[in-house]
Design an enzyme around this catalytic site. Structure first.
Site, PDB file in Angstrom:
ATOM      1  N   PHE A   1       0.846  -1.203   0.000  1.00 37.27           N
ATOM      2  CA  PHE A   1       0.000   0.000   0.000  1.00 37.27           C
ATOM      3  C   PHE A   1       0.877   1.246   0.000  1.00 37.27           C
ATOM      4  CE2 PHE A   1      -2.794  -3.208   1.994  1.00 37.27           C
ATOM      5  CZ  PHE A   1      -3.816  -3.166   1.063  1.00 37.27           C
ATOM      6  N   CYS A   2       2.029   1.151   0.663  1.00 34.27           N
ATOM      7  CA  CYS A   2       2.927   2.294   0.754  1.00 34.27           C
ATOM      8  C   CYS A   2       4.345   1.774   0.807  1.00 34.27           C
ATOM      9  CB  CYS A   2       2.607   3.119   1.996  1.00 34.27           C
ATOM     10  SG  CYS A   2       3.576   4.618   2.149  1.00 34.27           S
ATOM     11  N   PRO A   3       5.221   2.079  -0.111  1.00 33.79           N
ATOM     12  CA  PRO A   3       5.100   3.122  -1.142  1.00 33.79           C
ATOM     13  C   PRO A   3       4.201   2.767  -2.330  1.00 33.79           C
ATOM     14  CG  PRO A   3       7.228   2.046  -1.319  1.00 33.79           C
ATOM     15  CD  PRO A   3       6.566   1.474  -0.107  1.00 33.79           C
TER      16      PRO A   3
END
Lengths: 377, 77
Positions: free
Chosen positions: B14-16
């Site tokens: 989801f992140c990055p």
């Protein structure tokens, strides 16, 4: 069982202390031994650099003596590893000492790289070292107004930093009574203002409300210092009077030199956290190549998983649980409000409206961190 | 000359996120290299081609199998 931890940052320190507690009997009887090899006798709280850049923390608040943070059972040496001899289960340090291991943990971290973009180091302010954070603070104090551009390298450490520094700059200039003299312009590499969709959905209207302009799909290519123009890979450009960079980062040189991973990132199993192809070598924090946030909380949660697993390997010969990709990030929304994002490999975050209470918890955590590093929190 | 082929496993990121992982991978790649991104985010099927087109690289293939998108990109410059 000889356990060697390479690196004394957040991940290595939390893991070392966690293991020393779980294995205190084995350390006493000699069944287990923990050795930590680090490049520095000091431990820095890296998230504090953001606050140094806007004058709300002083650099001396960010340091402790590394030895003072460690459980007594850990053999700590300021003697960084230079050569990894994985086939012999040995590492060799700068002083020439050779350490045998049964289990090796590599937690050497990462470094900001300003040099990859022509003109960036000479023309941008940043805050990823004590020196640059203090320099940025002085520049901000002298700034009389104009266009401030925030630019973001890929990959970068702490994915919340670009948003946080932007909101904090808004409040910094507002507090000095000069927000009307400053244009804040935020640029971001992908097609929304943050990687996390739910965070982007909150942050974009917040930028609109505060009069902060933004451009997405903007990957910096070069800085023309003479004309004060930042150019992007995508073909656009933007003028600035003050450029603030969240630089790209790389893993440490020793990882690259030893051929352990491209750009210093070691290929790592996402649940077991071992180096690919090496059953008894584990990787922690910024050093992994995992596609998750390079943030202190990631190192913290990985260290807790590895602490349980390595202790269980010593006691019963087997790991006991998988790392689920857990990350928890505070998000400062200015100088006195904050929210947070918590997520893992399967569940995206759902950030709430920022509050003063979360901000004060973050301020408290900036002090409580030392309990966290000691493995107490 | 044929470039190298590499895989970027961005499943569950989801992140990055898959696009940021691809951008990082492209910076480390040479012109002509092929990068295959694995993503569990269906948004990747739109946002990766959008960036690739804007910068001037080349999309070679986009497929979906059991909820995993495979997007192959060639570095063109």
């Amino acid at each position: 069982m000889k356990i060697v931890i390479v690196g004394g940052g957040m991940g290595g320190t939390i893991l070392g202390n966690n293991l020393a507690r779980r294995l205190h009997r084995e350390l006493k009887t000699g069944k287990a031994r923990i050795t930590m090899l680090s490049a520095s006798d000091k431990h820095m709280y890296q998230p504090g650099l953001l606050y140094v850049a806007v004058g709300s923390m002083m650099p001396d608040e960010l340091y402790r003596d590394q030895a003072s943070l460690l459980e007594p059972g850990i053999g700590f040496h300021v003697d960084p590893v230079e050569t990894f001899m994985l086939d012999k289960r040995q590492v060799k340090t700068k002083s020439g000492a050779v350490h045998d291991y049964d289990i090796l943990v590599i937690a050497t971290g990462s470094r900001a790289i300003m040099q990859g973009i022509p003109g960036l180091a000479e023309n941008a302010e940043t805050f990823y070292t004590e020196e640059t954070a203090v320099k940025m603070l002085k520049r901000l104090r002298e700034f009389q107004g104009g266009r401030v551009v925030i630019t973001v390298g890929v990959p970068h450490k702490c994915p919340m930093a670009p948003l946080e520094i932007t909101f904090m700059l808004h409040d910094f200039f507002k507090e000095r009574g000069m927000r009307d003299k400053v244009q804040l312009h935020y640029t971001y590499p992908i097609g929304r203002v943050h990687s996390l969709e739910n965070v982007a959905k909150w942050a974009a209207p917040e930028f609109d409300r505060l009069g902060i302009t933004y451009e997405t799909l903007f990957n910096m290519k070069e800085v023309d210092g003479k004309n004060k123009v930042l150019k992007s890979e995508e073909g656009s450009s933007t003028k600035f009077d003050l450029l603030v960079a969240i630089p790209a980062h790389k893993g440490m040189e020793v990882v690259e030199k030893n051929g352990l991973g491209q750009n210093g990132w070691i290929p790592t199993n996402r649940t077991r956290l071992n180096m690919e192809g090496q059953e008894n070598v584990f990787v922690l924090g910024d050093t992994t190549n995992l596609p998750i946030s390079k943030a202190g909380s990631t190192a913290h949660f990985e260290a807790e998983t590895l602490g349980e697993n390595i202790a269980a390997m010593v006691k019963v010969g087997s790991a006991v649980r998988d790392y689920d990709g857990k990350v928890f990030c505070f998000i400062e929304a200015g100088k006195d409000r904050a929210t947070y994002a918590m997520f893992n490999y399967t569940t995206p975050p759902d950030p709430k409206e920022p509050t003063r209470a979360v901000h004060w918890f973050k301020v408290a955590y900036n002090k409580l961190y030392w309990a966290s590093a000691r493995g107490l929190l | 000359m044929m470039g190298e082929k590499r895989k970027i496993d961005a499943r569950g990121s989801f992140c990055p996120g898959p696009l940021m992982e691809l951008i990082a991978g492209m910076k480390a790649a040479n012109v002509g290299d092929e990068l295959e991104v694995l993503s569990t985010d269906k948004g990747s099927a739109a946002d990766i081609p959008e960036w690739v087109k804007k910068v001037g690289h080349e999309i070679l293939a986009t497929t979906e199998e059991n909820g995993v998108w495979h997007i192959t990109v060639r570095k063109a410059k």
